[in-house]
Write a protein that holds these residues in place. Structure first.
Motif, mmCIF file in Angstrom:
data_model
loop_
_atom_site.group_PDB
_atom_site.id
_atom_site.type_symbol
_atom_site.label_atom_id
_atom_site.label_comp_id
_atom_site.label_asym_id
_atom_site.label_seq_id
_atom_site.Cartn_x
_atom_site.Cartn_y
_atom_site.Cartn_z
ATOM 1 N N THR A 39 -5.926 21.140 27.409
ATOM 2 C CA THR A 39 -5.623 20.804 28.790
ATOM 3 C C THR A 39 -6.301 21.805 29.702
ATOM 4 O O THR A 39 -6.893 22.777 29.249
ATOM 5 C CB THR A 39 -4.107 20.843 29.033
ATOM 6 O OG1 THR A 39 -3.648 22.161 28.775
ATOM 7 C CG2 THR A 39 -3.381 19.865 28.130
ATOM 8 N N PHE A 88 1.416 21.528 34.925
ATOM 9 C CA PHE A 88 1.938 20.170 34.765
ATOM 10 C C PHE A 88 1.145 19.374 33.729
ATOM 11 O O PHE A 88 1.684 18.448 33.105
ATOM 12 C CB PHE A 88 1.902 19.451 36.115
ATOM 13 C CG PHE A 88 2.436 18.054 36.075
ATOM 14 C CD1 PHE A 88 3.798 17.827 36.040
ATOM 15 C CD2 PHE A 88 1.576 16.963 36.071
ATOM 16 C CE1 PHE A 88 4.298 16.537 36.002
ATOM 17 C CE2 PHE A 88 2.065 15.684 36.028
ATOM 18 C CZ PHE A 88 3.434 15.467 35.997
ATOM 19 N N ASP A 89 -0.089 19.737 33.498
ATOM 20 C CA ASP A 89 -1.009 18.968 32.664
ATOM 21 C C ASP A 89 -0.497 18.761 31.241
ATOM 22 O O ASP A 89 -0.745 17.729 30.632
ATOM 23 C CB ASP A 89 -2.372 19.663 32.649
ATOM 24 C CG ASP A 89 -3.478 18.770 32.133
ATOM 25 O OD1 ASP A 89 -3.343 17.539 32.247
ATOM 26 O OD2 ASP A 89 -4.478 19.304 31.631
ATOM 27 N N PRO A 92 3.216 15.784 30.118
ATOM 28 C CA PRO A 92 3.251 14.400 29.623
ATOM 29 C C PRO A 92 3.096 14.294 28.107
ATOM 30 O O PRO A 92 3.714 13.437 27.476
ATOM 31 C CB PRO A 92 2.077 13.729 30.338
ATOM 32 C CG PRO A 92 1.891 14.524 31.570
ATOM 33 C CD PRO A 92 2.244 15.931 31.202
ATOM 34 N N THR A 98 4.464 9.225 30.877
ATOM 35 C CA THR A 98 3.226 9.250 31.656
ATOM 36 C C THR A 98 3.384 10.133 32.881
ATOM 37 O O THR A 98 4.498 10.425 33.323
ATOM 38 C CB THR A 98 2.839 7.830 32.106
ATOM 39 O OG1 THR A 98 3.862 7.324 32.960
ATOM 40 C CG2 THR A 98 2.651 6.908 30.923
ATOM 41 N N ARG A 99 2.243 10.536 33.437
ATOM 42 C CA ARG A 99 2.257 11.364 34.654
ATOM 43 C C ARG A 99 2.934 10.619 35.789
ATOM 44 O O ARG A 99 3.678 11.195 36.565
ATOM 45 C CB ARG A 99 0.833 11.736 35.051
ATOM 46 C CG ARG A 99 0.176 12.721 34.117
ATOM 47 C CD ARG A 99 -1.288 12.913 34.453
ATOM 48 N NE ARG A 99 -1.479 13.401 35.799
ATOM 49 C CZ ARG A 99 -1.872 14.626 36.112
ATOM 50 N NH1 ARG A 99 -2.142 15.471 35.149
ATOM 51 N NH2 ARG A 99 -2.020 14.992 37.354
ATOM 52 N N LYS A 100 2.687 9.325 35.877
ATOM 53 C CA LYS A 100 3.291 8.506 36.931
ATOM 54 C C LYS A 100 4.813 8.564 36.838
ATOM 55 O O LYS A 100 5.501 8.753 37.837
ATOM 56 C CB LYS A 100 2.798 7.070 36.803
ATOM 57 C CG LYS A 100 3.399 6.116 37.812
ATOM 58 C CD LYS A 100 2.855 4.709 37.553
ATOM 59 C CE LYS A 100 3.487 3.701 38.448
ATOM 60 N NZ LYS A 100 4.789 3.261 37.993
ATOM 61 N N PHE A 103 5.979 12.014 37.963
ATOM 62 C CA PHE A 103 5.905 12.183 39.413
ATOM 63 C C PHE A 103 7.010 11.392 40.119
ATOM 64 O O PHE A 103 7.612 11.871 41.069
ATOM 65 C CB PHE A 103 4.533 11.766 39.950
ATOM 66 C CG PHE A 103 3.489 12.838 39.825
ATOM 67 C CD1 PHE A 103 3.675 14.088 40.397
ATOM 68 C CD2 PHE A 103 2.303 12.603 39.148
ATOM 69 C CE1 PHE A 103 2.716 15.082 40.299
ATOM 70 C CE2 PHE A 103 1.334 13.591 39.042
ATOM 71 C CZ PHE A 103 1.545 14.831 39.620
#
Length: 115
Positions: A39, A88-89, A92, A98-100, A103
């Motif tokens: 990452t 944050f990377d 997930p 998922t990142r979505k 968030f």
């Protein structure tokens, strides 16, 4: 004509000039390359973690869960500090979401906290 063809093929195929040898030559079975992903923060993500997250992304792509009503979405874009994004990377991959989704969860938390 065969001389020009053979010389062309020899240049392209690294010396093999006979069309028959190219057609009947055994093919090598390609093995998938499995590498650990790094990452932006430098943390390593295992292939299993990457595959689990990819499976989650693909399973939900464009489809709603049974009985689920579709929500309306609006694109949100903003600049963010790089150190936050680097931290944050990796999340997930570790939590399998998922990142979505992450968030949206963070946004819901902020709304509950400040409302």
């Amino acid at each position: 004509m065969p001389d020009k063809f053979d010389s062309f093929i020899a240049g392209v195929q690294g010396g093999r000039t006979n069309l028959e040898s190219m057609v009947n030559s055994p093919t090598k079975e390609k093995k998938p390359v499995v590498r650990a992903r790094k990452t932006a923060a430098g943390a390593t993500v295992s292939p299993e973690e990457k595959k689990a997250l990819d499976d989650i992304r693909n399973s939900r792509r464009g489809r709603k869960k049974p009985g689920e009503e579709g929500a309306s979405y609006k694109r949100v874009g903003f600049e963010c500090r790089e150190d936050l994004l680097e931290s944050f990377d990796i999340i997930p991959y570790k939590v399998g979401r998922t990142r979505k989704e992450l968030f949206e969860e963070a946004l819901e938390y902020i709304i509950l906290k400040y409302s």
